[in-house]
Design a protein around this motif. Sequence first.
Motif, PDB file in Angstrom:
ATOM      1  N   LEU A   9      47.032  57.900  64.749  1.00  0.00           N
ATOM      2  CA  LEU A   9      45.781  58.644  64.769  1.00  0.00           C
ATOM      3  C   LEU A   9      46.027  60.140  64.702  1.00  0.00           C
ATOM      4  CD1 LEU A   9      43.738  56.649  67.434  1.00  0.00           C
ATOM      5  CD2 LEU A   9      43.329  56.744  64.977  1.00  0.00           C
ATOM      6  N   GLY A  10      47.038  60.606  65.428  1.00  0.00           N
ATOM      7  CA  GLY A  10      47.355  62.025  65.413  1.00  0.00           C
ATOM      8  C   GLY A  10      47.803  62.496  64.055  1.00  0.00           C
ATOM      9  N   LEU A  11      48.431  61.627  63.295  1.00  0.00           N
ATOM     10  CA  LEU A  11      48.932  61.994  61.982  1.00  0.00           C
ATOM     11  C   LEU A  11      47.831  62.009  60.935  1.00  0.00           C
ATOM     12  CD1 LEU A  11      51.483  62.517  60.203  1.00  0.00           C
ATOM     13  CD2 LEU A  11      51.609  60.036  59.886  1.00  0.00           C
ATOM     14  N   LEU A  12      46.913  61.053  61.007  1.00  0.00           N
ATOM     15  CA  LEU A  12      45.948  60.858  59.937  1.00  0.00           C
ATOM     16  C   LEU A  12      44.591  61.496  60.204  1.00  0.00           C
ATOM     17  CD1 LEU A  12      46.679  57.130  59.036  1.00  0.00           C
ATOM     18  CD2 LEU A  12      47.509  59.184  57.898  1.00  0.00           C
ATOM     19  N   GLU A  13      44.394  62.116  61.371  1.00  0.00           N
ATOM     20  CA  GLU A  13      43.118  62.731  61.693  1.00  0.00           C
ATOM     21  C   GLU A  13      43.264  64.231  61.875  1.00  0.00           C
ATOM     22  OE1 GLU A  13      41.486  60.944  65.152  1.00  0.00           O
ATOM     23  OE2 GLU A  13      40.890  59.088  64.137  1.00  0.00           O
ATOM     24  N   CYS A  14      42.274  64.959  61.425  1.00  0.00           N
ATOM     25  CA  CYS A  14      42.199  66.394  61.693  1.00  0.00           C
ATOM     26  C   CYS A  14      42.019  66.581  63.190  1.00  0.00           C
ATOM     27  CB  CYS A  14      41.035  67.013  60.930  1.00  0.00           C
ATOM     28  SG  CYS A  14      40.710  68.743  61.360  1.00  0.00           S
ATOM     29  N   ARG A  15      42.835  67.426  63.809  1.00  0.00           N
ATOM     30  CA  ARG A  15      42.802  67.584  65.248  1.00  0.00           C
ATOM     31  C   ARG A  15      41.722  68.567  65.703  1.00  0.00           C
ATOM     32  NH1 ARG A  15      43.741  63.385  66.808  1.00  0.00           N
ATOM     33  NH2 ARG A  15      44.154  64.123  68.923  1.00  0.00           N
ATOM     34  N   VAL A  16      40.880  69.014  64.787  1.00  0.00           N
ATOM     35  CA  VAL A  16      39.740  69.855  65.156  1.00  0.00           C
ATOM     36  C   VAL A  16      38.454  69.032  65.176  1.00  0.00           C
ATOM     37  CG1 VAL A  16      38.331  71.848  64.511  1.00  0.00           C
ATOM     38  CG2 VAL A  16      40.813  71.972  64.336  1.00  0.00           C
ATOM     39  N   CYS A  17      38.165  68.332  64.071  1.00  0.00           N
ATOM     40  CA  CYS A  17      36.931  67.542  63.999  1.00  0.00           C
ATOM     41  C   CYS A  17      37.167  66.054  64.261  1.00  0.00           C
ATOM     42  CB  CYS A  17      36.271  67.724  62.635  1.00  0.00           C
ATOM     43  SG  CYS A  17      37.259  67.071  61.256  1.00  0.00           S
ATOM     44  N   PHE A  18      38.444  65.630  64.303  1.00  0.00           N
ATOM     45  CA  PHE A  18      38.844  64.244  64.566  1.00  0.00           C
ATOM     46  C   PHE A  18      38.336  63.266  63.507  1.00  0.00           C
ATOM     47  CE2 PHE A  18      38.977  66.357  68.681  1.00  0.00           C
ATOM     48  CZ  PHE A  18      40.281  66.085  69.060  1.00  0.00           C
ATOM     49  N   GLU A  19      38.084  63.795  62.305  1.00  0.00           N
ATOM     50  CA  GLU A  19      37.763  62.941  61.170  1.00  0.00           C
ATOM     51  C   GLU A  19      39.053  62.567  60.450  1.00  0.00           C
ATOM     52  OE1 GLU A  19      34.918  61.693  60.214  1.00  0.00           O
ATOM     53  OE2 GLU A  19      33.594  62.728  61.630  1.00  0.00           O
ATOM     54  N   ARG A  20      39.064  61.365  59.877  1.00  0.00           N
ATOM     55  CA  ARG A  20      40.252  60.907  59.163  1.00  0.00           C
ATOM     56  C   ARG A  20      40.400  61.687  57.847  1.00  0.00           C
ATOM     57  NH1 ARG A  20      43.192  55.920  59.374  1.00  0.00           N
ATOM     58  NH2 ARG A  20      44.296  55.470  57.433  1.00  0.00           N
ATOM     59  N   TYR A  21      41.626  62.076  57.529  1.00  0.00           N
ATOM     60  CA  TYR A  21      41.878  62.779  56.281  1.00  0.00           C
ATOM     61  C   TYR A  21      41.579  61.880  55.083  1.00  0.00           C
ATOM     62  CZ  TYR A  21      44.373  66.414  58.914  1.00  0.00           C
ATOM     63  OH  TYR A  21      44.695  67.423  59.771  1.00  0.00           O
ATOM     64  N   GLY A  22      41.277  62.519  53.955  1.00  0.00           N
ATOM     65  CA  GLY A  22      41.053  61.796  52.714  1.00  0.00           C
ATOM     66  C   GLY A  22      41.591  62.593  51.546  1.00  0.00           C
ATOM     67  N   HIS A  23      41.541  62.013  50.360  1.00  0.00           N
ATOM     68  CA  HIS A  23      42.105  62.667  49.175  1.00  0.00           C
ATOM     69  C   HIS A  23      41.232  63.804  48.659  1.00  0.00           C
ATOM     70  CE1 HIS A  23      45.819  60.694  48.015  1.00  0.00           C
ATOM     71  NE2 HIS A  23      45.317  59.564  48.470  1.00  0.00           N
ATOM     72  N   GLY A  24      39.923  63.687  48.829  1.00  0.00           N
ATOM     73  CA  GLY A  24      39.059  64.685  48.210  1.00  0.00           C
ATOM     74  C   GLY A  24      38.048  65.265  49.173  1.00  0.00           C
ATOM     75  N   GLY A  25      37.298  66.219  48.669  1.00  0.00           N
ATOM     76  CA  GLY A  25      36.200  66.790  49.427  1.00  0.00           C
ATOM     77  C   GLY A  25      36.629  67.505  50.685  1.00  0.00           C
ATOM     78  N   GLN A  26      35.783  67.457  51.694  1.00  0.00           N
ATOM     79  CA  GLN A  26      35.985  68.213  52.928  1.00  0.00           C
ATOM     80  C   GLN A  26      37.097  67.654  53.803  1.00  0.00           C
ATOM     81  OE1 GLN A  26      34.372  70.787  51.792  1.00  0.00           O
ATOM     82  NE2 GLN A  26      33.428  71.228  53.759  1.00  0.00           N
ATOM     83  N   ARG A  27      37.521  66.428  53.565  1.00  0.00           N
ATOM     84  CA  ARG A  27      38.538  65.808  54.427  1.00  0.00           C
ATOM     85  C   ARG A  27      39.959  65.965  53.870  1.00  0.00           C
ATOM     86  NH1 ARG A  27      34.548  65.831  56.882  1.00  0.00           N
ATOM     87  NH2 ARG A  27      35.740  67.612  57.616  1.00  0.00           N
ATOM     88  N   ARG A  28      40.131  66.665  52.774  1.00  0.00           N
ATOM     89  CA  ARG A  28      41.462  66.843  52.187  1.00  0.00           C
ATOM     90  C   ARG A  28      42.321  67.698  53.123  1.00  0.00           C
ATOM     91  NH1 ARG A  28      43.325  65.910  47.073  1.00  0.00           N
ATOM     92  NH2 ARG A  28      45.073  67.160  46.309  1.00  0.00           N
ATOM     93  N   PRO A  29      43.538  67.242  53.485  1.00  0.00           N
ATOM     94  CA  PRO A  29      44.362  67.997  54.434  1.00  0.00           C
ATOM     95  C   PRO A  29      44.933  69.270  53.820  1.00  0.00           C
ATOM     96  CG  PRO A  29      45.569  66.085  53.631  1.00  0.00           C
ATOM     97  CD  PRO A  29      44.185  65.984  53.083  1.00  0.00           C
ATOM     98  N   ARG A  30      44.876  70.368  54.590  1.00  0.00           N
ATOM     99  CA  ARG A  30      45.348  71.666  54.127  1.00  0.00           C
ATOM    100  C   ARG A  30      46.337  72.245  55.128  1.00  0.00           C
ATOM    101  NH1 ARG A  30      44.439  73.230  49.055  1.00  0.00           N
ATOM    102  NH2 ARG A  30      44.093  75.409  49.643  1.00  0.00           N
ATOM    103  N   ASN A  31      47.452  72.765  54.600  1.00  0.00           N
ATOM    104  CA  ASN A  31      48.442  73.454  55.432  1.00  0.00           C
ATOM    105  C   ASN A  31      48.002  74.884  55.702  1.00  0.00           C
ATOM    106  OD1 ASN A  31      50.455  71.422  55.550  1.00  0.00           O
ATOM    107  ND2 ASN A  31      51.101  71.930  53.476  1.00  0.00           N
ATOM    108  N   LEU A  32      48.108  75.328  56.940  1.00  0.00           N
ATOM    109  CA  LEU A  32      48.001  76.744  57.248  1.00  0.00           C
ATOM    110  C   LEU A  32      49.395  77.366  57.162  1.00  0.00           C
ATOM    111  CD1 LEU A  32      45.564  76.779  60.322  1.00  0.00           C
ATOM    112  CD2 LEU A  32      45.049  76.641  57.897  1.00  0.00           C
TER     113      LEU A  32
END
Length: 387
Positions: A9-32
């Motif tokens: 869960l920690g790997l596949l979810e955004c730790r801010v909104c706790f939504e699961r990452y996805g390939h497109g749209g707003q859930r696409r994972p981004r490196n800071l």
Amino acid sequence: MAAEDEAELGLLECRVCFERYGHGGQRRPRNLPCGHVLCRGCVEALGGPERRRLECPFCRRACSSAETTDCLPLLQLLEVLGPAGHSVPSALGRSGGRGAAGPGAAGVGLRLSLGGWGSLVNPTGVAACRRSGRLAVAHDGKKRIHVFGPGGSCLQQFGERGEAGNDVKYPLDVTVTSDGHVVVTDGGDCSVKAFDFEGRGVLAVREGFCLPWGLDATPDSEVILTDSEAGALYRLTADFKTGKLKKCQMIQSRLISPRGVAVSQTSGAIVVIEHLKVQGPNSSSTRVKIFSAEMDLVGQMDSFGLNLVFPSKIYATAVAFDKEGHVVVTDICSQAVICLGKPEEFPIFNPLVSHGLYYPVGLTYMANNSLVVLDSGDHSIKIFSST
């Protein structure tokens, strides 16, 4: 909840909104730039209406939205899991084990570990200089290329992210030529860039590529590289000392999303990893394709075929030839390094490293035949030697 499930869960979810990452749209994972990962939606929300500056919610480092990049390791993992969103263990075809073989099966042991979080950020490629023993690593940090000495010390960092001609926007792979030049594929501007070991840019080739990805150097300092979007394999010949491109020739076409590539230093054989897309959930797979030095197809096997022979599903992410000409791959399913045999005996199953890896994405051999594995799971380089 089991510890393995919590880690997933920690790997596949955004730790801010706790939504699961996805390939497109707003859930696409981004490196800071600091190395933390958020979904695109949270990056945009933290950047405000003008999307100029944001502050990392974990370490408070400030950056601009334009400085964020796609998190390639997570996107590749999502590709493996498939659209049905399978759990990591079930999608990778395992029940929590680290591989089929025990720790002593390979006859190699961990000698040295380099990098780690803070030193390397989501590394994507590793290469060895056979003359000096130095290692070049491509990653998503502020300076994209790190050069380590044989003893593990960091000797040089270069390849700033920016718009200048020799800057590196998003490195996908790296190799070192026999005459001592570091060559990088840059997915940010679809180019191939060469540097000396001091970090001086000597050549940039931008014409004709769709998405240059994997690359390896021949004993004659030619570079063999894949173009993932064009489905092609190229041979690049250049005088790196003077910065002159001599020839860039397509030597194979009609490949399916080729990424990893390796060249045998003895026979000249070339091995390529294709990433296949087929119908149905959880259906992503890879195919290992071997060509002779004359580009005749010697052998090929996809994940399904390998699964008929081997005890678990194999999803290959990187490939190399060892000193004896064996084909060796990293496998994220069993978190292992596996020898598939020489081209004429392909495929066999011989696990070389079956413990201690998390998400192996890079592979190379040093001149002394030490095995170098790039582990994006803990942002490290792991060097194994015969025991």
